[in-house]
Design an enzyme around this catalytic site. Structure first.
Site, PDB file in Angstrom:
ATOM      1  CB  THR A   1      16.723   5.529  29.084  1.00 17.46           C
ATOM      2  OG1 THR A   1      16.286   5.339  30.432  1.00 17.46           O
ATOM      3  CG2 THR A   1      17.611   6.758  29.005  1.00 17.46           C
TER       4      THR A   1
ATOM      5  CE  LYS B   1      17.616   7.376  32.902  1.00 20.02           C
ATOM      6  NZ  LYS B   1      17.411   6.484  34.008  1.00 20.02           N
TER       7      LYS B   1
ATOM      8  CE  LYS C   1      19.771   2.626  26.509  1.00 22.82           C
ATOM      9  NZ  LYS C   1      18.591   3.112  27.235  1.00 22.82           N
TER      10      LYS C   1
HETATM   11  N1  LIG Z   1      17.905  -1.695  34.543  1.00 23.31           N
HETATM   12  C1  LIG Z   1      17.937  -0.503  35.138  1.00 23.31           C
HETATM   13  O1  LIG Z   1      18.448  -0.351  36.266  1.00 23.31           O
HETATM   14  C2  LIG Z   1      17.330   0.698  34.444  1.00 23.31           C
HETATM   15  C3  LIG Z   1      17.138   1.873  35.190  1.00 23.31           C
HETATM   16  C4  LIG Z   1      16.567   2.975  34.574  1.00 23.31           C
HETATM   17  C5  LIG Z   1      16.231   2.921  33.221  1.00 23.31           C
HETATM   18  N2  LIG Z   1      16.456   1.773  32.510  1.00 23.31           N
HETATM   19  C6  LIG Z   1      16.098   1.782  31.084  1.00 23.31           C
HETATM   20  O2  LIG Z   1      14.910   0.995  30.927  1.00 23.31           O
HETATM   21  C7  LIG Z   1      14.947   0.323  29.662  1.00 23.31           C
HETATM   22  C8  LIG Z   1      14.809  -1.180  29.900  1.00 23.31           C
HETATM   23  O3  LIG Z   1      15.860  -1.608  30.762  1.00 23.31           O
HETATM   24  P1  LIG Z   1      15.888  -3.104  31.361  1.00 23.31           P
HETATM   25  O4  LIG Z   1      16.999  -3.108  32.361  1.00 23.31           O
HETATM   26  O5  LIG Z   1      14.529  -3.515  31.762  1.00 23.31           O
HETATM   27  O6  LIG Z   1      16.346  -3.921  30.057  1.00 23.31           O
HETATM   28  P2  LIG Z   1      16.232  -5.482  29.745  1.00 23.31           P
HETATM   29  O7  LIG Z   1      16.155  -6.280  31.002  1.00 23.31           O
HETATM   30  O8  LIG Z   1      17.312  -5.784  28.763  1.00 23.31           O
HETATM   31  O9  LIG Z   1      14.802  -5.596  29.024  1.00 23.31           O
HETATM   32  C9  LIG Z   1      14.572  -5.025  27.761  1.00 23.31           C
HETATM   33  C10 LIG Z   1      13.182  -5.437  27.331  1.00 23.31           C
HETATM   34  O10 LIG Z   1      12.883  -4.854  26.072  1.00 23.31           O
HETATM   35  C11 LIG Z   1      12.524  -5.889  25.147  1.00 23.31           C
HETATM   36  N3  LIG Z   1      12.947  -5.485  23.806  1.00 23.31           N
HETATM   37  C12 LIG Z   1      14.128  -4.899  23.477  1.00 23.31           C
HETATM   38  N4  LIG Z   1      14.161  -4.651  22.155  1.00 23.31           N
HETATM   39  C13 LIG Z   1      12.990  -5.059  21.657  1.00 23.31           C
HETATM   40  C14 LIG Z   1      12.435  -5.050  20.362  1.00 23.31           C
HETATM   41  N5  LIG Z   1      13.098  -4.537  19.301  1.00 23.31           N
HETATM   42  N6  LIG Z   1      11.209  -5.576  20.203  1.00 23.31           N
HETATM   43  C15 LIG Z   1      10.527  -6.093  21.249  1.00 23.31           C
HETATM   44  N7  LIG Z   1      11.001  -6.122  22.501  1.00 23.31           N
HETATM   45  C16 LIG Z   1      12.212  -5.599  22.703  1.00 23.31           C
HETATM   46  C17 LIG Z   1      13.222  -7.126  25.642  1.00 23.31           C
HETATM   47  O11 LIG Z   1      12.627  -8.286  25.142  1.00 23.31           O
HETATM   48  P3  LIG Z   1      13.391  -9.721  25.211  1.00 23.31           P
HETATM   49  O12 LIG Z   1      13.154 -10.230  26.615  1.00 23.31           O
HETATM   50  O13 LIG Z   1      12.761 -10.553  24.180  1.00 23.31           O
HETATM   51  O14 LIG Z   1      14.848  -9.446  24.936  1.00 23.31           O
HETATM   52  C18 LIG Z   1      13.024  -6.950  27.147  1.00 23.31           C
HETATM   53  O15 LIG Z   1      11.711  -7.293  27.539  1.00 23.31           O
HETATM   54  C19 LIG Z   1      16.269   0.734  28.986  1.00 23.31           C
HETATM   55  O16 LIG Z   1      16.028   1.816  28.130  1.00 23.31           O
HETATM   56  C20 LIG Z   1      17.142   1.151  30.165  1.00 23.31           C
HETATM   57  O17 LIG Z   1      18.131   2.102  29.781  1.00 23.31           O
HETATM   58  C21 LIG Z   1      16.982   0.658  33.096  1.00 23.31           C
END
Ligand SMILES: NC(=O)c1ccc[n+]([C@@H]2O[C@H](COP(=O)([O-])OP(=O)(O)OC[C@H]3O[C@@H](n4cnc5c(N)ncnc54)[C@H](OP(=O)(O)O)[C@@H]3O)[C@@H](O)[C@H]2O)c1
Length: 293
Positions: free
Chosen positions: A100, A175, A243
């Protein structure tokens, strides 16, 4: 399977880990990359596939590269950095971003990809961790119709709906609408439940009754009872919501939309963060009504 593809998945977080898993289970050849290697090793222990040390390395032989990272800067780094996905991809391949992020960064990466003959889709998702695990996400997509047609069947492995909304950035704009609708709705639900409890009503029975009428919503069905019970560990975190709302408010400043309720709910979430609740789920707004200071 006959239409097995070479795929790469970058970012094995709460969302990416199970999404990449669905692709491997469907019989595709999947190479994964995660910045911290422990998650990639855990993934390879659970599914059939390879790991790579950089996004470029993961992307090198892939037909389609998919990614799900944090925010705009993360998208730029993982897609377009020196070791980013585009550096490893060949002409005619496709990069799909499930993060997102802003519509601006989607257009930026779309343009960078186009100069190399690579297709790009911005494809944020709704449905949360449970939707990712169950393969029931809603995917809203921006990009070219021809690129979409080639990627759609792959995205369907973890989705119940995949919809092309328009050109580059249209997925992210859709979104934003989703998050604007949820923000106001959660504040109204918080006020209703807090009012019910202060009025001496049985909140569960109230939710049962009004959940069968015009006030029904996904949030009411899935979060109402846990809000009444003061439990906030059920999914999308306040830090992520802030965010997203910041992206919505920036876009509104650019397109002339007024978002008065969204702006005030964003401030409420800021107060939740000040109380140490950045990782609580988004239904925690009710805490501010229950404990005003
Ligand atoms: N969680 C939800 O319910 C949900 C629902 C809809 C949409 N989203 C969206 O989906 C996205 C991911 O969410 P999430 O919940 O999966 O987050 P998360 O668990 O914090 O995972 C983020 C991932 O991105 C990687 N990452 C972040 N910055 C990076 C960088 N600069 N270089 C390389 N890798 C990087 C992290 O690596 P590391 O493991 O090394 O930190 C991790 O694998 C976000 O944009 C969020 O807003 C989430």
């Amino acid at each position: 399977m006959n239409d097995s593809k070479k795929l790469a998945f970058l970012g094995l977080g709460v969302m990416g880990y199970p999404m990449a898993g669905h692709l491997a289970r469907a019989g595709h050849e999947v190479t994964v990359y995660n910045r911290s290697t422990a998650k990639a090793d855990a993934w390879r222990g659970e599914y059939r596939g390879r790991t790579a040390r950089t996004p470029a390395e993961a992307a090198r032989n892939a037909d389609i590269v998919l990614m799900c990272v944090g925010n705009d800067d993360d998208v730029r780094a993982v897609a377009n950095g020196a070791d980013g996905a585009l550096a490893g991809m060949g002409r005619g391949t496709i990069l799909v971003d499930h993060t997102t992020a802003s519509a601006g960064v989607a257009r930026e990466v779309h343009a960078a990809a186009a100069t190399k003959g690579i297709g790009f889709l911005d494809a944020p998702v709704s449905g949360g961790q449970a939707g990712a695990q169950n393969g029931k996400l809603t995917v809203m997509v921006g990009g070219d119709a021809e690129t979409f047609a080639r990627a759609e069947s792959v995205l369907m492995h973890y989705a119940r709906a995949v919809t092309l909304m328009g050109g580059p950035g249209a997925g992210q704009l859709t979104k934003m609408v989703n998050q604007i609708c949820i923000a106001g709705l959660l504040q109204a639900l918080s006020e209703g439940i807090d009012f019910a409890m202060r009025a001496g009503l049985d909140a569960e029975r109230v939710l049962d009754v009004i959940g069968k009428g015009a006030a029904q919503s996904w949030q009411m069905d899935n979060r109402g009872r846990t809000m009444a019970a003061d439990q906030f560990e059920f999914g999308f975190a306040v830090d992520w919501m802030r965010k997203d709302l910041s992206i919505c408010l920036d876009e509104a400043r650019a397109n002339g939309a007024t978002l008065p309720v969204t702006a005030i709910v964003d401030q409420f979430y800021g107060r939740i963060q000040q109380r140490g609740g950045g990782r609580w789920d988004t239904s925690s707004l009710i805490r501010l009504l229950r404990q005003p200071s």
